[in-house]
Scaffold this motif. Structure first.
Motif, PDB file in Angstrom:
ATOM      1  N   ARG A 158     -13.994  -8.791   7.628  1.00  0.00           N
ATOM      2  CA  ARG A 158     -13.486  -8.867   9.002  1.00  0.00           C
ATOM      3  C   ARG A 158     -13.365  -7.440   9.527  1.00  0.00           C
ATOM      4  O   ARG A 158     -12.944  -6.545   8.804  1.00  0.00           O
ATOM      5  N   ILE A 189      -6.189  -0.301   4.934  1.00  0.00           N
ATOM      6  CA  ILE A 189      -5.593  -1.190   5.937  1.00  0.00           C
ATOM      7  C   ILE A 189      -5.703  -2.616   5.401  1.00  0.00           C
ATOM      8  O   ILE A 189      -6.805  -3.111   5.159  1.00  0.00           O
ATOM      9  N   GLY A 190      -4.545  -3.255   5.197  1.00  0.00           N
ATOM     10  CA  GLY A 190      -4.510  -4.624   4.662  1.00  0.00           C
ATOM     11  C   GLY A 190      -4.018  -4.642   3.232  1.00  0.00           C
ATOM     12  O   GLY A 190      -4.667  -4.085   2.345  1.00  0.00           O
ATOM     13  N   GLY A 192      -3.794  -7.261   1.276  1.00  0.00           N
ATOM     14  CA  GLY A 192      -4.190  -8.539   0.677  1.00  0.00           C
ATOM     15  C   GLY A 192      -4.808  -8.283  -0.683  1.00  0.00           C
ATOM     16  O   GLY A 192      -4.646  -7.201  -1.272  1.00  0.00           O
ATOM     17  N   VAL A 193      -5.540  -9.284  -1.171  1.00  0.00           N
ATOM     18  CA  VAL A 193      -6.110  -9.207  -2.515  1.00  0.00           C
ATOM     19  C   VAL A 193      -7.011  -7.975  -2.666  1.00  0.00           C
ATOM     20  O   VAL A 193      -6.844  -7.176  -3.596  1.00  0.00           O
ATOM     21  N   GLU A 213      -0.035  -2.581   6.201  1.00  0.00           N
ATOM     22  CA  GLU A 213      -0.178  -4.036   6.349  1.00  0.00           C
ATOM     23  C   GLU A 213       0.473  -4.488   7.656  1.00  0.00           C
ATOM     24  O   GLU A 213       1.588  -4.076   7.965  1.00  0.00           O
ATOM     25  N   ALA A 214      -0.224  -5.378   8.370  1.00  0.00           N
ATOM     26  CA  ALA A 214       0.297  -5.836   9.664  1.00  0.00           C
ATOM     27  C   ALA A 214       1.491  -6.782   9.521  1.00  0.00           C
ATOM     28  O   ALA A 214       2.450  -6.692  10.281  1.00  0.00           O
ATOM     29  N   LEU A 215       1.421  -7.670   8.534  1.00  0.00           N
ATOM     30  CA  LEU A 215       2.484  -8.678   8.414  1.00  0.00           C
ATOM     31  C   LEU A 215       3.776  -8.064   7.891  1.00  0.00           C
ATOM     32  O   LEU A 215       3.745  -7.122   7.094  1.00  0.00           O
ATOM     33  N   VAL A 280      -9.080  -6.150   5.745  1.00  0.00           N
ATOM     34  CA  VAL A 280      -8.234  -7.040   6.548  1.00  0.00           C
ATOM     35  C   VAL A 280      -8.730  -8.492   6.498  1.00  0.00           C
ATOM     36  O   VAL A 280      -8.535  -9.263   7.431  1.00  0.00           O
ATOM     37  N   GLY A 281      -9.361  -8.854   5.402  1.00  0.00           N
ATOM     38  CA  GLY A 281      -9.804 -10.229   5.233  1.00  0.00           C
ATOM     39  C   GLY A 281     -11.295 -10.382   5.472  1.00  0.00           C
ATOM     40  O   GLY A 281     -12.003  -9.395   5.735  1.00  0.00           O
TER      41      GLY A 281
END
Ligand code: FAD
Ligand code: AMP
Length: 475
Positions: A158, A189-190, A192-193, A213-215, A280-281
């Motif tokens: 993404r 940036i991100g 996640g995994v 991370e945004a969240l 970011v996914g």
């Protein structure tokens, strides 16, 4: 003359190549079309997973863990090593060799199973009695036809609008797996995994790693108990600087560094990094596939719409893996590949999406299957829980890997296992027992009564099962 097949699979990632092999094993004349090219411009089978995903990332994770062991852990075993140094080029060459062995292995498997392999971009150009697929490669193109089509075109990183990835200064997963030297300051940036795995690799090799991370929550999909403890370990012991709730602003890539503007806890900051990884996914990949020509629909997020047996609305067209709903994981793609091939051959292919294991290959690893404690609470399900820490496991002590725990959640009334969550050494391997147990509808009592080898990490799962009934033997 147009070559005619029973099955055409578009994409040779872990979804597509497995679907093609299984279809051929079932006696169907099968072609698998794939366009992936490695950095040297050569066609390379295996998709994201083998080329720029699961396999190369695990190779680098292992190398970086060995480096860290040599630097910081051998001493306590009484092993003195002098002058430990890093040869990044050799590390990357080892990773590339593993990738090359596996990707060329797919070609051999295709030959062995009599799958026709075609290199090029596949595009559906028409339907009727059978479907036509144009396969274009550079300036040339060829059209094949097939009665059944399996779309296995996977996913792509993404992108953040306005942030160009050049895989030199600003990288996606492809660049992050091939950095030629250890960056002094790495921005990710991100969280996640992929962000956590890549951040861990380069942190162990010596980078100062900042993850934005945004969240506002960390690893929201994992069990809250696991993500809370993982947060503590990753930020305190591992030393990853993870900032949650960030709003990324302008990113400017210069010749020597990248500046990232972001807002965190109400403060605007500009950080300077030597390299930036954008993780970011991933988004489903249906680019230039001609879905509209054959009436296949994609949802608002771009995923090809399928039913529970991976059938699209167009007759005899199926879609599997990252390009459809469900977790974006290689083993999920492969199992859908098998199921679809069996359905095409008149059998009853089926994948239980409820019991797909998730793994994050950080150190310690994170793995889970089934439902989290927060999901059970939200759904009002009455459950019992058993949690056993690795610090009490003899095998974990001997390994020197004592962080984390195994948590088992079971239905209060029936004792059936509803979820298993592991943070700890070899969680990726340990989770399989939980998956098997859940697929067979096991209760916590079943696991409690099964003999587990001593000393082994699997005893922690055994103890967690005993703990569901408050009868720990080692705690
Ligand atoms: P893909 O592997 O993406 O393969 C799709 C293939 O189709 C590609 O080769 C593509 O070039 C080709 N293609 C696309 N469109 C066309 C077209 N029109 N014509 C011809 N060919 C086309 N998952 C795990 O389970 N475990 C892990 O440890 C793990 N680690 C990962 C690490 C990283 C860094 C990344 C990026 C991903 C990781 N994943 C992991 C996710 C995993 O790679 C994916 O879930 C998996 O590859 C999806 O398989 P797929 O077959 O659906 O698609
Ligand atoms: P994964 O889906 O596991 O690869 O994780 C991707 C991570 O990136 C998730 O934690 C997302 O919340 C995070 N993410 C997505 N968009 C942004 C963004 N613009 N800035 C920072 N983080 C993001």
């Amino acid at each position: 003359m147009t070559k005619a097949f029973d099955v055409a699979v578009i994409g040779a990632g872990p979804g597509g190549y497995v679907a093609a092999i299984r279809a051929a094993q079932l006696g169907l004349n099968t072609v698998c079309i794939d366009e992936f090219k490695s950095e040297d411009g050569k066609a390379s089978l295996g998709g994201t997973c083998l080329n720029v995903g699961c396999i190369p990332s695990k190779a680098l994770l292992e190398s970086s863990e060995n480096y860290e062991r040599a630097l910081h852990k051998f001493g306590e075993h009484g092993i003195r090593v002098k002058d430990v140094s890093l040869d990044v080029a050799a590390m990357l060459a080892r990773k590339d060799k593993i990738v090359q062995q596996f990707t060329s292995g797919i070609g051999l498997l295709f030959k062995k199973n009599k799958v026709t392999s075609m290199h090029g971009h596949g595009r559906l150009t028409g339907g009727g009695e059978s479907y036509q697929i144009e396969v274009s490669n550079g300036g040339t193109s060829e059209t094949v036809s097939a009665k059944h089509v399996v779309i296995a075109t996977g996913s792509v990183p993404r992108q953040i609008p306005g942030l160009a990835v050049d895989n030199v200064r600003v990288c996606d997963n492809t660049g992050a797996l091939s950095l030629k030297e250890v960056p002094g300051r790495l921005g990710v940036i991100g969280a996640g995994v992929i962000g956590l795995e890549m951040g861990s690799v380069w942190k162990r090799l010596g980078s100062e790693v900042t993850i934005l991370e945004a969240l506002p929550v960390f690893l929201g999909a994992a069990d809250e108990g696991v993500s809370k403890e993982a947060w503590r370990i990753f930020t305190k012991s591992v030393g990853l600087d993870i900032k949650l709730g960030c709003k990324i602003g302008a990113v400017k890539a210069g010749k020597k560094s990248v500046s990232v503007q972001y807002e965190h806890e109400g403060t605007a900051t500009v950080a300077e990094f030597d390299r930036l990884v954008v993780a970011v996914g991933r988004v489903p990949n249906t680019r230039g596939l001609g879905l509209e020509t054959v009436g296949v629909k994609a949802d608002a997020r771009g995923f090809v719409e399928v039913d529970e047996r991976n059938r699209t609305v167009a007759p005899n067209i199926y879609a599997i893996g990252d390009v459809v709903r469900g977790p974006m994981l290689a083993h999920k793609s492969s199992e859908e590949g098998v199921a679809v091939a069996e359905t095409i051959a008149g059998q009853h292919g089926h994948v239980n999406l409820e019991h797909i294991p998730w793994v994050i290959y950080t150190a310690p690893e994170i793995a889970w299957v089934g439902r989290t404690e927060q999901q059970l609470k939200a759904d009002g399900v009455a459950y019992r829980s058993g949690q056993f820490p690795f610090i009490v496991s003899g095998r974990a002590r001997a390994l020197g890997e004592t962080a984390g725990f195994v948590k088992m959640l079971a239905d209060e009334r029936t004792d059936r296992i509803l979820g298993v969550h592991i943070l700890g050494p070899f969680a990726s391997e340990l989770i399989s027992e939980a998956v098997v147990a859940m697929e067979f509808g096991a209760t916590a009592e079943d696991i409690a009564r099964i003999v587990h080898a001593h000393p082994s990490l699997s005893e922690a799962l055994h103890e967690a099962a005993l703990g569901v009934d408050k009868r720990f033997l080692s705690l």
